[in-house]
Design a protein around this motif. Structure first.
Motif, PDB file in Angstrom:
ATOM      1  N   CYS A  38       0.833  -1.211   0.000  1.00  0.00           N
ATOM      2  CA  CYS A  38       0.000   0.000   0.000  1.00  0.00           C
ATOM      3  C   CYS A  38       0.862   1.252   0.000  1.00  0.00           C
ATOM      4  O   CYS A  38       0.594   2.199  -0.746  1.00  0.00           O
ATOM      5  CB  CYS A  38      -0.914   0.028   1.220  1.00  0.00           C
ATOM      6  SG  CYS A  38      -2.274  -1.119   1.142  1.00  0.00           S
ATOM      7  N   TYR A  89      -7.102  -0.946   7.658  1.00  0.00           N
ATOM      8  CA  TYR A  89      -7.874   0.132   8.289  1.00  0.00           C
ATOM      9  C   TYR A  89      -8.530  -0.367   9.577  1.00  0.00           C
ATOM     10  O   TYR A  89      -8.485   0.307  10.600  1.00  0.00           O
ATOM     11  CB  TYR A  89      -8.938   0.680   7.340  1.00  0.00           C
ATOM     12  CG  TYR A  89      -9.801   1.711   8.018  1.00  0.00           C
ATOM     13  CD1 TYR A  89      -9.302   2.978   8.271  1.00  0.00           C
ATOM     14  CD2 TYR A  89     -11.078   1.403   8.461  1.00  0.00           C
ATOM     15  CE1 TYR A  89     -10.061   3.930   8.936  1.00  0.00           C
ATOM     16  CE2 TYR A  89     -11.845   2.348   9.122  1.00  0.00           C
ATOM     17  CZ  TYR A  89     -11.338   3.595   9.358  1.00  0.00           C
ATOM     18  OH  TYR A  89     -12.088   4.529  10.029  1.00  0.00           O
ATOM     19  N   TYR A 106      -5.955   7.644   6.084  1.00  0.00           N
ATOM     20  CA  TYR A 106      -7.021   6.967   5.343  1.00  0.00           C
ATOM     21  C   TYR A 106      -8.280   7.816   5.401  1.00  0.00           C
ATOM     22  O   TYR A 106      -8.778   8.122   6.475  1.00  0.00           O
ATOM     23  CB  TYR A 106      -7.272   5.587   5.963  1.00  0.00           C
ATOM     24  CG  TYR A 106      -8.248   4.732   5.213  1.00  0.00           C
ATOM     25  CD1 TYR A 106      -7.851   4.031   4.071  1.00  0.00           C
ATOM     26  CD2 TYR A 106      -9.563   4.600   5.634  1.00  0.00           C
ATOM     27  CE1 TYR A 106      -8.726   3.220   3.388  1.00  0.00           C
ATOM     28  CE2 TYR A 106     -10.459   3.793   4.948  1.00  0.00           C
ATOM     29  CZ  TYR A 106     -10.043   3.100   3.826  1.00  0.00           C
ATOM     30  OH  TYR A 106     -10.914   2.301   3.143  1.00  0.00           O
ATOM     31  N   PHE A 111      -5.974   5.705   0.734  1.00  0.00           N
ATOM     32  CA  PHE A 111      -4.788   5.856   1.564  1.00  0.00           C
ATOM     33  C   PHE A 111      -3.954   7.009   1.015  1.00  0.00           C
ATOM     34  O   PHE A 111      -3.783   7.137  -0.197  1.00  0.00           O
ATOM     35  CB  PHE A 111      -3.932   4.588   1.538  1.00  0.00           C
ATOM     36  CG  PHE A 111      -4.526   3.435   2.284  1.00  0.00           C
ATOM     37  CD1 PHE A 111      -4.318   3.300   3.643  1.00  0.00           C
ATOM     38  CD2 PHE A 111      -5.265   2.467   1.632  1.00  0.00           C
ATOM     39  CE1 PHE A 111      -4.850   2.232   4.344  1.00  0.00           C
ATOM     40  CE2 PHE A 111      -5.796   1.391   2.314  1.00  0.00           C
ATOM     41  CZ  PHE A 111      -5.585   1.271   3.672  1.00  0.00           C
TER      42      PHE A 111
END
Length: 127
Positions: A38, A89, A106, A111
């Motif tokens: 991510c 999350y 977030y 993100f």
């Protein structure tokens, strides 16, 4: 926060092929692995990436194992690894979570890479 050993597809003593990550088909991608991905996707996308963009990146660049692709326990119409991605999350209060560590923010299912997150990526060689 450290890169978990499970995030590496190669171990000393094993054969090595550049740009190839081999995974056991019974593996399930770990939340810590996805957190690094991510951060990297956000870094490549000028600092932000929504869940769909992260999913697309993973499907194109990360070898998903058979177990990753099985139906999720709570959402049978989605693969299990999507559930693991959402857990980043959900587990935001965990002390090793990228949101808790302020590597990312977030908002609206997106993100956002923070300066601290960018610094971390550069420190571990992903910058």
């Amino acid at each position: 926060f450290q890169i978990p050993l499970a995030a590496f597809g190669w171990k000393f003593g094993e054969s090595y092929e550049p740009c190839v990550l081999r995974r056991n088909p019974d593996d399930l991608v770990k939340e810590s692995d996805l957190a690094i991905m991510c951060l990297k996707v956000r870094f490549l996308n000028d600092g932000s990436a929504n869940l769909e963009r992260i999913r697309e990146f993973m499907e194109n660049y990360y070898p998903l194992a058979k177990n990753d692709l099985r139906p999720a326990k709570n959402r049978g119409h989605e693969p299990r690894w999507w559930e693991v991605l959402r857990n980043i999350y959900k587990h935001r209060e965990a002390k090793n979570n990228i949101l808790f560590l302020k590597y990312a923010e977030y908002r609206n299912q997106t993100f956002f890479l923070t300066t601290r997150g960018k610094d971390y990526l550069e420190k571990i060689g992903f910058g």
